[in-house]
Scaffold this active site. Structure first.
Site, PDB file in Angstrom:
ATOM      1  CG  PHE A  46      23.601  24.022  36.679  1.00 28.86           C
ATOM      2  CD1 PHE A  46      23.407  24.063  35.306  1.00 28.86           C
ATOM      3  CD2 PHE A  46      24.651  23.266  37.177  1.00 28.86           C
ATOM      4  CE1 PHE A  46      24.243  23.355  34.441  1.00 28.86           C
ATOM      5  CE2 PHE A  46      25.490  22.563  36.329  1.00 28.86           C
ATOM      6  CZ  PHE A  46      25.282  22.615  34.960  1.00 28.86           C
ATOM      7  NE  ARG A  95      15.095  32.467  46.511  1.00 27.48           N
ATOM      8  CZ  ARG A  95      16.164  33.213  46.737  1.00 27.48           C
ATOM      9  NH1 ARG A  95      16.270  34.393  46.155  1.00 27.48           N
ATOM     10  NH2 ARG A  95      17.128  32.793  47.530  1.00 27.48           N
ATOM     11  CG  ASN A 109       7.284  30.808  37.101  1.00 29.12           C
ATOM     12  OD1 ASN A 109       7.374  29.575  37.136  1.00 29.12           O
ATOM     13  ND2 ASN A 109       8.323  31.602  37.283  1.00 29.12           N
ATOM     14  CG  ASP A 143      12.152  32.781  49.550  1.00 26.63           C
ATOM     15  OD1 ASP A 143      13.234  32.426  50.047  1.00 26.63           O
ATOM     16  OD2 ASP A 143      11.974  33.884  49.013  1.00 26.63           O
ATOM     17  CB  ALA A 153      15.942  24.929  47.235  1.00 28.26           C
ATOM     18  CB  ALA A 154      21.274  25.144  48.772  1.00 30.63           C
ATOM     19  CB  SER A 180      28.004  20.750  49.665  1.00 30.56           C
ATOM     20  OG  SER A 180      29.274  21.214  49.248  1.00 30.56           O
ATOM     21  CE1 TYR A 200      25.763  25.741  50.220  1.00 31.79           C
ATOM     22  CE2 TYR A 200      27.819  24.527  49.949  1.00 31.79           C
ATOM     23  CZ  TYR A 200      26.495  24.721  49.625  1.00 31.79           C
ATOM     24  OH  TYR A 200      25.888  23.884  48.715  1.00 31.79           O
ATOM     25  CB  ILE A 259      24.636  18.651  34.755  1.00 34.12           C
ATOM     26  CG1 ILE A 259      23.216  18.971  35.221  1.00 34.12           C
ATOM     27  CG2 ILE A 259      24.690  18.538  33.243  1.00 34.12           C
ATOM     28  CD1 ILE A 259      23.131  19.475  36.621  1.00 34.12           C
TER      29      ILE A 259
END
Length: 311
Positions: free
Chosen positions: A12, A33, A36, A44, A65-66, A109, A135, A201
């Site tokens: 997102f 991951r 493409n 990854d 990434a997380a 976070s 987390y 966002i």
């Protein structure tokens, strides 16, 4: 012209970061991951990687990434978060140093600060970390490791701790709340007068782009929000207004609602709906001369209209 490497680009936040940077004519290399048409480099968090050659001409890494989703098995969750969010982050930063990358922007976070500000002042960047789950702990350890690496190597580290990020395409809890408020039904949340910080966002993406170049951004922790906190009832009323829903709020004493949730074993729901979680971004605004470009009202409206158009 800066060359920027983005991890988590299919997520997102990562999708939004890529779009913003490309619109500003940055040279962007994307990692995910699976390679493409959308991801240039395979990356990854749960697998070994060697990206030194891929990072040779990169100026800035934005590491979004997380592993986020909580697993039921606590031991497995602890191990998964430790490996992906802490160990892989530090390894990526070390490879960045080896490749000559100048700046490493880490999306952490607010869970590093804790789970709630009920009964206390809003969280600030100077607070001692008090993560309550695996987390949050993994993010806190990654922050500590990055700042230590910065001190030893000269890597410029930027740490950003957002609260819940929302906007068009958001999923999980925020999407569930929008879905609930757009139904023509009475909702028992009228008397919930908590205060929670969120970040739109496009606001957090704008802030991340600001930290790509800002000389004062390095080796510090930055808290970010829309700079206008909302209660659950205020949030629902805005969603109802912008969706033109026939839903309406009625009052049920908050203590009764909390008691009912606890009785049903849903304490986490009670905390999210009734508890406070506020962040103080005064330092962020003053030190980086930054303000959120979108108001809460603009952000909620954009999010709600997007949800309606897709359903």
């Amino acid at each position: 012209m800066k060359n920027i490497f983005i991890t988590g680009v299919t997520g997102f936040l990562g999708t939004s970061i890529k779009s913003k940077l490309c619109s500003l004519d940055y040279q962007v290399v994307t990692a995910g991951r699976i390679t493409n048409s959308y991801c240039d480099v395979e990356f990854d968090l749960e697998k070994p990687f060697d990206l030194v050659k891929k990072l040779k001409n990169i100026d800035v890494i934005i590491h979004s990434a997380a592993i986020v989703h909580v697993m039921k098995n606590k031991k497995m969750a602890d191990e998964k978060y430790q490996k992906a969010n802490y160990e892989a982050t530090i390894e990526l930063a070390k490879q960045a140093v080896a490749a000559g990358v100048k700046r490493f922007i880490f999306i952490s976070s607010i869970k590093v600060n804790g789970e709630t500000t009920t009964g206390r002042l809003p969280f600030s960047s100077s607070d001692l970390p008090l993560p309550k789950d695996a987390y949050g702990l993994s993010k806190a350890k990654a922050e500590e490791g990055l700042l230590d690496l910065a001190e030893k190597t000269g890597l410029e580290v930027v740490i950003i701790r957002p609260p819940l990020v929302y906007g068009p395409g958001v999923k999980a809890n925020f999407a569930s709340l929008v879905k609930l408020a757009t139904k023509s039904m009475p909702l028992p949340f009228g008397s919930i007068n908590n205060k929670r910080s969120f970040v739109f966002i496009d606001n957090i993406t704008d802030f991340i782009v600001t930290t790509v170049n800002h000389p004062a951004a390095i080796n510090q922790i930055w808290l970010i929000s829309d700079d206008e906190d909302l209660s659950t009832s205020q949030l629902l009323r805005l969603i109802i207004e912008y969706s033109e829903s026939k839903a309406f709020l009625f009052n049920v004493p908050q203590r009764f609602f909390v008691y009912l949730c606890r009785l049903l074993g849903k304490q986490n729901i009670a905390e999210r709906l009734c508890g406070d979680l506020q962040v103080d971004i005064k330092h962020t605004k003053e030190a980086l001369d930054w303000t959120p470009p979108y108001t809460v009202q603009q952000a909620i409206k954009k999010t709600v209209l997007s949800f309606i158009n897709k359903n």
